[in-house]
Design an enzyme around this catalytic site. Structure first.
Site, PDB file in Angstrom:
ATOM      1  N   PHE A   1      25.139   5.332  43.169  1.00 49.88           N
ATOM      2  CA  PHE A   1      25.124   4.733  44.512  1.00 49.88           C
ATOM      3  C   PHE A   1      25.580   3.284  44.492  1.00 49.88           C
ATOM      4  O   PHE A   1      25.078   2.458  45.243  1.00 49.88           O
ATOM      5  CB  PHE A   1      23.738   4.927  45.169  1.00 49.88           C
TER       6      PHE A   1
ATOM      7  N   CYS B   1      21.539  11.523  57.403  1.00 51.02           N
ATOM      8  CA  CYS B   1      20.285  10.966  56.874  1.00 51.02           C
ATOM      9  C   CYS B   1      20.252   9.440  56.814  1.00 51.02           C
ATOM     10  O   CYS B   1      19.440   8.811  57.493  1.00 51.02           O
ATOM     11  CB  CYS B   1      20.018  11.550  55.504  1.00 51.02           C
TER      12      CYS B   1
HETATM   13  C1  UDX Z   1      21.250  11.547  51.255  1.00 47.21           C
HETATM   14  C2  UDX Z   1      20.344  11.323  50.055  1.00 47.21           C
HETATM   15  O1  UDX Z   1      21.147  11.104  48.889  1.00 47.21           O
HETATM   16  C3  UDX Z   1      19.449  12.547  49.833  1.00 47.21           C
HETATM   17  O2  UDX Z   1      18.566  12.307  48.752  1.00 47.21           O
HETATM   18  C4  UDX Z   1      18.651  12.796  51.114  1.00 47.21           C
HETATM   19  O3  UDX Z   1      17.814  13.936  50.965  1.00 47.21           O
HETATM   20  C5  UDX Z   1      19.592  13.001  52.281  1.00 47.21           C
HETATM   21  O4  UDX Z   1      20.467  11.868  52.427  1.00 47.21           O
HETATM   22  P1  UDX Z   1      23.459  12.830  51.804  1.00 47.21           P
HETATM   23  O5  UDX Z   1      23.402  12.018  53.065  1.00 47.21           O
HETATM   24  O6  UDX Z   1      23.674  14.286  51.903  1.00 47.21           O
HETATM   25  O7  UDX Z   1      22.085  12.622  50.943  1.00 47.21           O
HETATM   26  O8  UDX Z   1      24.672  12.271  50.919  1.00 47.21           O
HETATM   27  P2  UDX Z   1      24.841  11.079  49.877  1.00 47.21           P
HETATM   28  O9  UDX Z   1      25.546  11.628  48.728  1.00 47.21           O
HETATM   29  O10 UDX Z   1      23.563  10.391  49.671  1.00 47.21           O
HETATM   30  O11 UDX Z   1      25.857  10.072  50.652  1.00 47.21           O
HETATM   31  C6  UDX Z   1      25.442   9.446  51.841  1.00 47.21           C
HETATM   32  C7  UDX Z   1      26.565   8.491  52.274  1.00 47.21           C
HETATM   33  O12 UDX Z   1      26.640   7.377  51.376  1.00 47.21           O
HETATM   34  C8  UDX Z   1      27.952   9.132  52.291  1.00 47.21           C
HETATM   35  O13 UDX Z   1      28.651   8.689  53.442  1.00 47.21           O
HETATM   36  C9  UDX Z   1      28.604   8.577  51.036  1.00 47.21           C
HETATM   37  O14 UDX Z   1      30.010   8.474  51.165  1.00 47.21           O
HETATM   38  C10 UDX Z   1      27.975   7.205  50.937  1.00 47.21           C
HETATM   39  N1  UDX Z   1      27.941   6.704  49.567  1.00 47.21           N
HETATM   40  C11 UDX Z   1      27.183   7.330  48.638  1.00 47.21           C
HETATM   41  C12 UDX Z   1      28.668   5.547  49.256  1.00 47.21           C
HETATM   42  O15 UDX Z   1      29.372   4.988  50.101  1.00 47.21           O
HETATM   43  N2  UDX Z   1      28.609   5.060  47.987  1.00 47.21           N
HETATM   44  C13 UDX Z   1      27.860   5.668  47.016  1.00 47.21           C
HETATM   45  O16 UDX Z   1      27.862   5.182  45.896  1.00 47.21           O
HETATM   46  C14 UDX Z   1      27.127   6.840  47.350  1.00 47.21           C
END
Ligand code: UDX
Length: 442
Positions: free
Chosen positions: A252, A263
């Site tokens: 992340f 979420c």
């Molecule tokens: C998230 C949480 O990770 C999960 O534990 C919870 O249950 C639900 O919400 P999700 O929303 O499905 O999961 O996707 P995730 O992979 O967390 O990405 C969320 C957003 O953050 C996406 O738009 C992604 O592009 C962005 N992101 C993620 C980043 O911009 N950088 C990163 O390093 C990781």
């Protein structure tokens, strides 16, 4: 043991399929008749890798069933899980719990024997207590406990996240409920997955704290990326350099156009409200929300800058509409804001996404929907990558150059390397790294 899963969305359907994979009998309940009929016929309403096979196998085994008859399912269940939507309430960011209250009332009317009612959806701290009050008021005779068991599933990897979780969190205040929940998660116990038993409120807060901390990491790295751009530093090396510190962690820390999905945006807004309502405003999470909102608006400005300040009448190829790869979910995807802004600025926008276009067509107008990435790039002045789908990682750069009017690529996910793009003769713009000109212009 019998489980009734109320709600067959991303959380409910994945959780139900995985519990049935553990060997547990699960009945999924949804009020939408056509959704249930579709599931019985094997039509999975969401794109989640591996879900269709898991549902099919467990439906065939008889462990996984579907019904609109909540009363019947709940009356036979030992555990009733509430996996209904808790969207952001219009305008103020509070979680909209109307579906939760409605489900709790229906469950209250249907309880027979001792039943554990579990909140699977992300719910504000104190919701479990309120559900308990609703049921007690409607059914003073009912023998039940309310438990918080938040999920930590990421769309696109939800099944793996469920079957191999970092931890399971269970909030309860009765030994009888603990016995039942321990039996439910026994297959994970065997794998020695950490299971945290705590009280209901703490479990509810763990969920919000986890999501808002992950969102904080993203807004933090995005701000550092802005700093890299003005200092001429490289955000990917910064992320690696800090992420290898065990106290920070490598995940992340990918800079991008901002977080979207069903979420992080809603949970960060909800936590801001919960903190304000309890007179302990969260300055950090307020900033996380603002950084993210501002960032999405900034992104289309970078495309305009790459086109020498004007895109009026220009053709722009947009690759990616979903909020992340391996999902069909476009909720609060940065692409939506970026595409709308490009259209408003007079561009002719051509869009391609492997899974998200059907959903997006119902909320995005005045764009051309394409069936391949290359089709979107024909005669385009610029191509931008907004979602890091794997198929965008190995595009034929020589073919792209022939398709584009101008070899301009704006990469919001740092999929490509600046040196490589310069060699290939592109004007290449990315996040938190120096822009590069075509090698011939060096
Ligand atoms: C998230 C949480 O990770 C999960 O534990 C919870 O249950 C639900 O919400 P999700 O929303 O499905 O999961 O996707 P995730 O992979 O967390 O990405 C969320 C957003 O953050 C996406 O738009 C992604 O592009 C962005 N992101 C993620 C980043 O911009 N950088 C990163 O390093 C990781």
């Amino acid at each position: 043991m019998k489980v009734a899963m109320i709600g067959t969305g991303y959380v409910g359907l994945v959780s139900a399929a995985c519990f049935s994979e553990f060997g547990i009998n699960v009945t999924c309940v949804d009020r939408i008749d056509e959704k249930i009929r579709g599931l019985i016929e094997g039509h999975i309403p969401i794109y989640e890798p591996g879900l269709d096979a898991l549902v099919e196998n467990n439906t065939r085994s008889g462990r996984l069933t579907f019904t609109t008859d909540l009363k019947d399912a709940v009356s036979k269940a030992d555990i009733v899980m509430l996996a209904v939507g808790t969207p952001s309430r219009r305008g103020d960011g509070h979680a909209d719990l109307s579906y939760v209250w409605a489900a709790a009332e229906e469950v209250a009317e249907s309880i027979n024997n001792y039943t554990v009612i579990v909140t699977k959806s992300t719910v504000p701290v104190g919701t479990g207590e309120k559900i308990s009050q609703i049921i007690k008021r409607m059914r003073p005779d009912a023998n039940f406990d309310v438990v918080s068991n938040p999920e930590f599933l990421r769309e696109g990897s939800a099944i793996d996240d469920f079957l191999r979780p970092d931890r399971v969190v269970v909030g309860l205040d009765s030994d009888r409920a603990k016995e039942l929940m321990s039996a439910l998660y026994r297959p994970l116990f065997i794998r020695e997955t950490p299971i945290i038993f705590t009280d209901t409120k703490t479990a509810e807060l763990i969920k919000y704290a986890a999501n808002t901390f992950l969102a904080t990491k993203i807004s933090f790295i995005n701000e550092i990326a802005n700093l890299c751009e003005v200092l001429g530093a490289n955000i990917q090396d910064v992320a690696k350099g800090i992420g290898l510190d065990g106290r920070i962690g490598e995940k992340f820390l990918n800079a991008g156009p901002g977080f979207g999905g069903s979420c992080f945006p809603k949970d960060t807004r909800a936590l801001v409200r919960i903190a304000e309502d309890n007179n302990t405003p969260s300055h950090i999470v307020n900033a996380v929300v603002k950084v993210n909102e501002d960032r999405k608006a900034q992104m289309s400005g970078r495309i305009v800058a790459a086109c020498d300040g004007s895109i009026d009448g220009k053709s722009i190829a947009v690759l990616g509409v979903t909020f992340k790869p391996n999902t069909d979910d476009i909720r609060e995807s940065p692409s939506l804001d970026i595409i709308r802004d490009l259209v408003v600025r007079g561009a002719n926008v051509k869009v391609y996404d492997p899974e998200g276009m059907e959903e997006a067509k119902s909320i995005i107008d005045d764009v051309t929907w394409c069936s391949t990435a290359y089709e979107a790039m024909v005669d385009a002045n610029v191509v931008t990558i907004i979602t890091e789908w794997n198929e965008f990682r190995a595009l034929d750069l020589k073919r792209i150059k022939l398709l584009l009017k101008e070899p301009i690529l704006v990469d919001f996910r740092n999929i490509y390397r600046p040196e490589e793009m310069s060699e290939e003769g592109f004007y290449y713009y990315s996040i938190g790294r120096p822009d590069v000109l075509p090698k011939t212009e060096k």
